[in-house]
Design an enzyme around this catalytic site. Structure first.
Site, PDB file in Angstrom:
ATOM      1  N   ASN A  23       0.636  -1.363  -0.062  1.00 36.93           N
ATOM      2  CA  ASN A  23       0.052  -0.001  -0.346  1.00 36.93           C
ATOM      3  C   ASN A  23       1.436   1.618  -0.003  1.00 36.93           C
ATOM      4  O   ASN A  23       2.088   0.856   0.078  1.00 36.93           O
ATOM      5  CB  ASN A  23      -1.246   0.326   0.790  1.00 36.93           C
ATOM      6  CG  ASN A  23      -0.228  -0.233   2.366  1.00 36.93           C
ATOM      7  OD1 ASN A  23       0.589   1.251   3.063  1.00 36.93           O
ATOM      8  ND2 ASN A  23      -1.011  -1.218   3.447  1.00 36.93           N
ATOM      9  N   ASP A  33       0.904  -9.014   0.947  1.00 34.69           N
ATOM     10  CA  ASP A  33       1.494  -7.589   1.575  1.00 34.69           C
ATOM     11  C   ASP A  33       2.075  -7.900   4.232  1.00 34.69           C
ATOM     12  O   ASP A  33       2.987  -8.149   3.884  1.00 34.69           O
ATOM     13  CB  ASP A  33       0.811  -6.424   2.142  1.00 34.69           C
ATOM     14  CG  ASP A  33       1.885  -5.186   2.142  1.00 34.69           C
ATOM     15  OD1 ASP A  33       2.995  -5.236   2.425  1.00 34.69           O
ATOM     16  OD2 ASP A  33       1.744  -3.700   2.383  1.00 34.69           O
ATOM     17  N   GLY A 122      -6.700  -8.764  -4.354  1.00 40.12           N
ATOM     18  CA  GLY A 122      -7.623  -9.057  -2.958  1.00 40.12           C
ATOM     19  C   GLY A 122      -8.109  -8.221  -2.825  1.00 40.12           C
ATOM     20  O   GLY A 122      -8.890  -8.074  -3.170  1.00 40.12           O
TER      21      GLY A 122
END
Length: 170
Positions: A23, A33, A122
């Site tokens: 992000n 992540d 996602g």
């Protein structure tokens, strides 16, 4: 450049670089992540914080690089894919940029093997088939200018993405 498709956990791969669907804050998040930061350990986050302090994070479509901490890879390339907002906010162009800028950065670090997750599919809700087409098209078009990259792995965590890529790569 050889393109390989596999299903599994990107954090387990022995490659020069894995790409993180990050992000803009670079401080970790959910999905891949979170898995990369968890498996790679605190060194990755510390390096992300240095980048953040220097340039204020990473813009959508851009990419930055860190070491890979405890991962088997040498580097983690953090790129920010777009959040899907109906396709009316340059999402396709931004996703193309995320893949292209990751490859460009990999080339500048003499990366020979690189693995990509399914960026933006996602919690960012980018349509999976459209994202797969963009990923494959961007990598294929980049091939001509790839001085170092020998192998690109599309590592799909879920079966749905794996089957989409499998059909598109036939």
């Amino acid at each position: 450049m050889k393109i390989i498709l596999q299903q599994g956990d990107i954090t387990k791969l022995s490659v020069d670089a894995i790409v993180n669907a990050a992000n803009t804050s670079l401080l970790g998040g959910g999905g891949v992540d979170s898995a990369i930061h968890r498996a790679g350990g605190p060194k990755i986050l510390a390096e992300c914080m240095l980048i953040r302090n220097k340039q204020g994070g990473c813009e959508t479509g851009e990419a930055v690089i860190t070491s890979a901490g405890n991962l088997k890879a040498r580097f983690v390339i953090h790129t920010v894919g777009p959040v899907w907002n109906g396709g009316h906010h340059n999402e396709e162009k931004l996703l193309t940029s995320a893949y292209h800028n990751s490859l460009k950065l990999a080339t500048s670090y003499a990366v020979r093997t690189i693995a990509f997750p399914n960026i933006s599919t996602g919690i960012y809700h980018f349509p999976k088939e459209k994202a797969a087409r963009i990923a494959i098209d961007t990598v294929t078009r980049f091939d001509a200018s790839a001085m170092y990259i020998e192998e690109v792995i599309f590592c799909c965590f879920d079966e749905e993405n794996y089957k989409l890529y499998q059909n598109l790569l036939k």
